[in-house]
Motif scaffolding. Structure first.
Motif, PDB file in Angstrom:
ATOM      1  N   ALA A  29       0.819  -1.221   0.000  1.00  0.00           N
ATOM      2  CA  ALA A  29       0.000   0.000   0.000  1.00  0.00           C
ATOM      3  C   ALA A  29       0.853   1.271   0.000  1.00  0.00           C
ATOM      4  CB  ALA A  29      -0.970  -0.023   1.184  1.00  0.00           C
ATOM      5  N   LEU A 194     -10.117  -5.199   5.556  1.00  0.00           N
ATOM      6  CA  LEU A 194     -10.001  -3.744   5.448  1.00  0.00           C
ATOM      7  C   LEU A 194     -10.415  -3.070   6.751  1.00  0.00           C
ATOM      8  CD1 LEU A 194      -9.518  -1.280   3.463  1.00  0.00           C
ATOM      9  CD2 LEU A 194     -12.008  -1.259   3.219  1.00  0.00           C
ATOM     10  N   TRP A 306     -12.545  -4.844  -1.653  1.00  0.00           N
ATOM     11  CA  TRP A 306     -11.513  -4.369  -0.708  1.00  0.00           C
ATOM     12  C   TRP A 306     -10.655  -3.269  -1.326  1.00  0.00           C
ATOM     13  CZ3 TRP A 306      -6.189  -5.557  -1.695  1.00  0.00           C
ATOM     14  CH2 TRP A 306      -5.309  -5.175  -0.688  1.00  0.00           C
ATOM     15  N   LEU A 310     -10.571   0.663  -0.342  1.00  0.00           N
ATOM     16  CA  LEU A 310      -9.306   1.221   0.136  1.00  0.00           C
ATOM     17  C   LEU A 310      -9.040   2.579  -0.501  1.00  0.00           C
ATOM     18  CD1 LEU A 310      -6.562   0.929   1.650  1.00  0.00           C
ATOM     19  CD2 LEU A 310      -5.697  -0.230  -0.403  1.00  0.00           C
ATOM     20  N   TYR A 436      -3.730   2.770   7.636  1.00  0.00           N
ATOM     21  CA  TYR A 436      -3.595   1.470   6.956  1.00  0.00           C
ATOM     22  C   TYR A 436      -2.817   1.623   5.661  1.00  0.00           C
ATOM     23  CZ  TYR A 436      -5.378  -2.966   4.906  1.00  0.00           C
ATOM     24  OH  TYR A 436      -5.500  -4.211   4.331  1.00  0.00           O
TER      25      TYR A 436
END
Length: 629
Positions: A29, A194, A306, A310, A436
């Motif tokens: 990510a 998530l 997901w 995100l 996250y």
């Protein structure tokens, strides 16, 4: 002969795969916004398209292999995931990191999709166990993720991961496939991951809310979640869990107060959300696994949801809509979908739960690891003693940290700490305490431990992203002043901290001004900052302002700060941004005229996309003429 029973082996394999997935995402990510593109520069839709493409590849692989070669693909996918995870530990950032993380993500998703259909009787318990292990070890490391560490702790956890994956896969190699998990569980698996990553299993946020207490509570909640994952919840219990999940997410994301003089922070009692959030999610997963059997592709479709969620969430910080409400709505959707699952199958092996003595032992071990681990695994750096010089002197640094990610895209807080250890006071911008998207680290807590400093944090974009002050001197007072955005999509504030500098009270102000119209565009916000500075100066104390002001010397906004009575502590220092080819000095240290600034410096570290700036400040009557030397 297997060392453990086949069912237990399958559970271990499932847990290891989920643990690996979490670690891979911890790199993948942030690599999207530091290597593939640049946050706030590269269009979010372009980075989102790349992320979506990675998941689409996984969906295609599952579709091509699910019926003909599922067993072979299962083993191959986990092997690739293990190799990618190991490569990330060995790597040194750059494009190779992005490629390895992307391959690891695809392989992990393929394995989970096939495993949910093949190991259905342990799918829920295995998933929750993997999350519990991940969050407990992350907490024990002080939220400095193992995948970013080259020390013994990082390598030890990698060895355990690989051992679990190999032991589980080998032990389950001849096991007859069990009935698949429920179709709704397969769909909800990745959306649930998530929610876990953003809120209910986010050790970074728990640390920001309540320090090691928050970490310990979250670790205990992980063990309770494992126990609940093996149950067959009643419809009433499932609806209660749905309400608890939504309430937990809303408490963490929406409830803020003024704390220690700083507004918009999460109150300590929000830690209750971490006590119930993950157990509630585990209960919903258990309920959703009772219905119609899943096909492997269902996990893939859930993974598409997901990755879309995100980017819908984090794009809100660039596009200006309420991103936190997206996550609350997702929690509600997961809760309703699980609570309305039709319980069409009779109880089976899925209803086995761990024995109580084992759970108690696991809970005690997890809580101790989370509470005591950070002090053991994140040790203060050597050196960096008190300033030697004139009475009242202080070495001050201003540094935009870019959430701890350097120009190579790696998270290396030790490199940041090496820059800051010579500073008595550090004024920090873009401090992340649990996003996250950035890996879920509490960057401020890590730096405070590495440097053995006291800290104050002030939210800007949300309760865990903003500015901070690290200080060797006693902190007497903190005042947070929100600054209007004037159309900028990211919030801003001015954090004023009054420190006792060897008996001399001094205000240190950390801020990060946000442009809204291209070329600088911070004039209006600078005006509000100037008003806040005048309020501080009314106390009659000296003042130091530092941070990424997004304005260059000589601009109208810069002159507004000089009109307050400040002088440039850096004098003719060189440019600071971007770090690898600096062309503009937008990072500043300004001081009041009763202070003398000496030894100005612009650092060379590539631990961020900005260069650090440093200066030593002293009361003018201890050295000589006010101003810059």
């Amino acid at each position: 002969m297997s060392l453990v029973r086949p069912r237990t082996s399958a559970l271990l394999a499932m847990a290891a795969a989920v643990w690996i997935l979490v670690d891979v995402v911890r790199v993948w990510a942030p690599s999207l916004i530091t290597i593939f593109g640049q946050a706030a520069t590269t269009p979010p839709e372009l980075m989102g398209a790349y992320a979506l493409g990675c998941v689409v590849v996984a969906v295609v692989v599952v579709g091509l292999t699910a019926r003909r070669a599922a067993g072979v693909t299962l083993v191959a996918a986990l092997a690739v995931a293990v190799v990618a995870r190991t490569g990330l530990q060995l790597g040194d950032g750059g494009r190779a990191q992005l490629v390895l993380a992307s391959v690891g993500l695809v392989a992990s998703l393929v394995w989970l999709a096939l495993a949910v259909a093949r190991y259905g009787d342990v799918a829920v318990v295995g998933t929750v166990t993997g999350l519990a292990i991940s969050v407990t070890t992350h907490a024990a490391l002080g939220t400095w993720g193992a995948v970013w560490r080259g020390d013994a702790w990082g390598w030890a956890l990698l060895v355990v991961q690989v051992a679990l994956a190999c032991l589980g896969t080998y032990g389950a190699r001849n096991r007859e496939p069990s009935p698949p998990a429920g179709r709704r569980f397969a769909w909800l698996l990745m959306p649930g991951v998530l929610l876990a990553g953003i809120v209910v299993a986010d050790a970074g946020r728990a640390s920001a809310v309540a320090g090691t207490v928050g970490l310990a509570v979250l670790a205990a909640a992980g063990v309770l979640a494992v126990a609940l994952a093996g149950t067959r919840p009643s419809p009433a219990a499932t609806w209660v869990a749905a309400a608890a999940l939504v309430a937990s997410v809303a408490l963490v994301l929406l409830v803020t107060v003024e704390r220690h003089g700083v507004p918009a922070t999460s109150p300590p009692w929000v830690v209750v959300a971490y006590a119930v959030g993950l157990p509630a999610l585990a209960t919903l997963w258990a309920a959703s696994s009772q219905g119609t059997p899943a096909s492997p592709s269902a996990v893939g479709w859930g993974a598409l949801v997901w990755v879309v969620l995100l980017f819908v969430y984090y794009a809100g910080y660039d596009l200006g809509y309420r991103a936190d409400l997206v996550v609350v709505a997702t929690a509600a959707a997961v809760g309703v979908a699980a609570a309305t699952t039709s319980a069409s199958r009779a109880p089976d092996a899925r209803d086995r739960r761990p024995r109580t003595p084992l759970l108690v032992l696991a809970a005690v071990a997890s809580v101790l690891a989370a509470a005591l681990g950070p002090a053991v695994t994140v040790r203060p750096l050597e050196g960096g003693g008190p300033t030697d010089g004139a009475p009242g002197a202080a070495r001050v640094a201003a540094y935009n940290l870019r959430m701890g990610y350097g120009m190579d895209g790696t998270f290396r807080p030790d490199r940041v700490a090496e820059v800051l250890k010579e500073a008595d006071v550090a004024l920090l911008s873009e401090v992340d305490r649990g996003w996250y998207l950035n890996g879920g680290q509490d960057q401020l807590a890590i730096l405070a431990r590495l440097l053995d400093r006291d800290s104050v944090f002030a939210p800007a974009a949300d309760p865990v992203w903003g500015d901070a002050v690290l200080s060797r001197f006693p902190i007497d007072e903190a005042v947070g002043t929100p600054l209007p955005s004037y159309g900028a999509v990211t919030g801003a504030q001015a954090l004023s901290v009054r420190l006792d500098v060897s008996g001399s009270p001094t205000w240190f102000v950390s801020t990060h001004l946000q442009p809204h119209d291209g070329d600088e565009g911070v004039r209006e916000q600078t005006g509000d900052l100037a008003d806040a500075l005048r309020d501080r100066l009314d106390d009659g104390f000296s003042l130091v302002l530092g941070g990424d002001l997004n304005t260059q010397p000589g601009s109208a906004a810069y002159e507004m700060l000089l009109d307050v009575g400040l002088v440039d502590g850096l004098g003719g220092a060189g440019p600071t941004s971007p770090a690898d080819r600096p062309i503009a000095r937008i990072d500043h240290l300004l001081v009041t005229g009763d202070l003398t600034a000496t030894d100005p410096a612009v650092g060379t570290s590539q631990a961020s996309d900005h260069l650090p700036v440093l200066v030593t400040v002293s009361p003018s009557d201890t050295i000589g003429t006010p101003g810059v030397r």
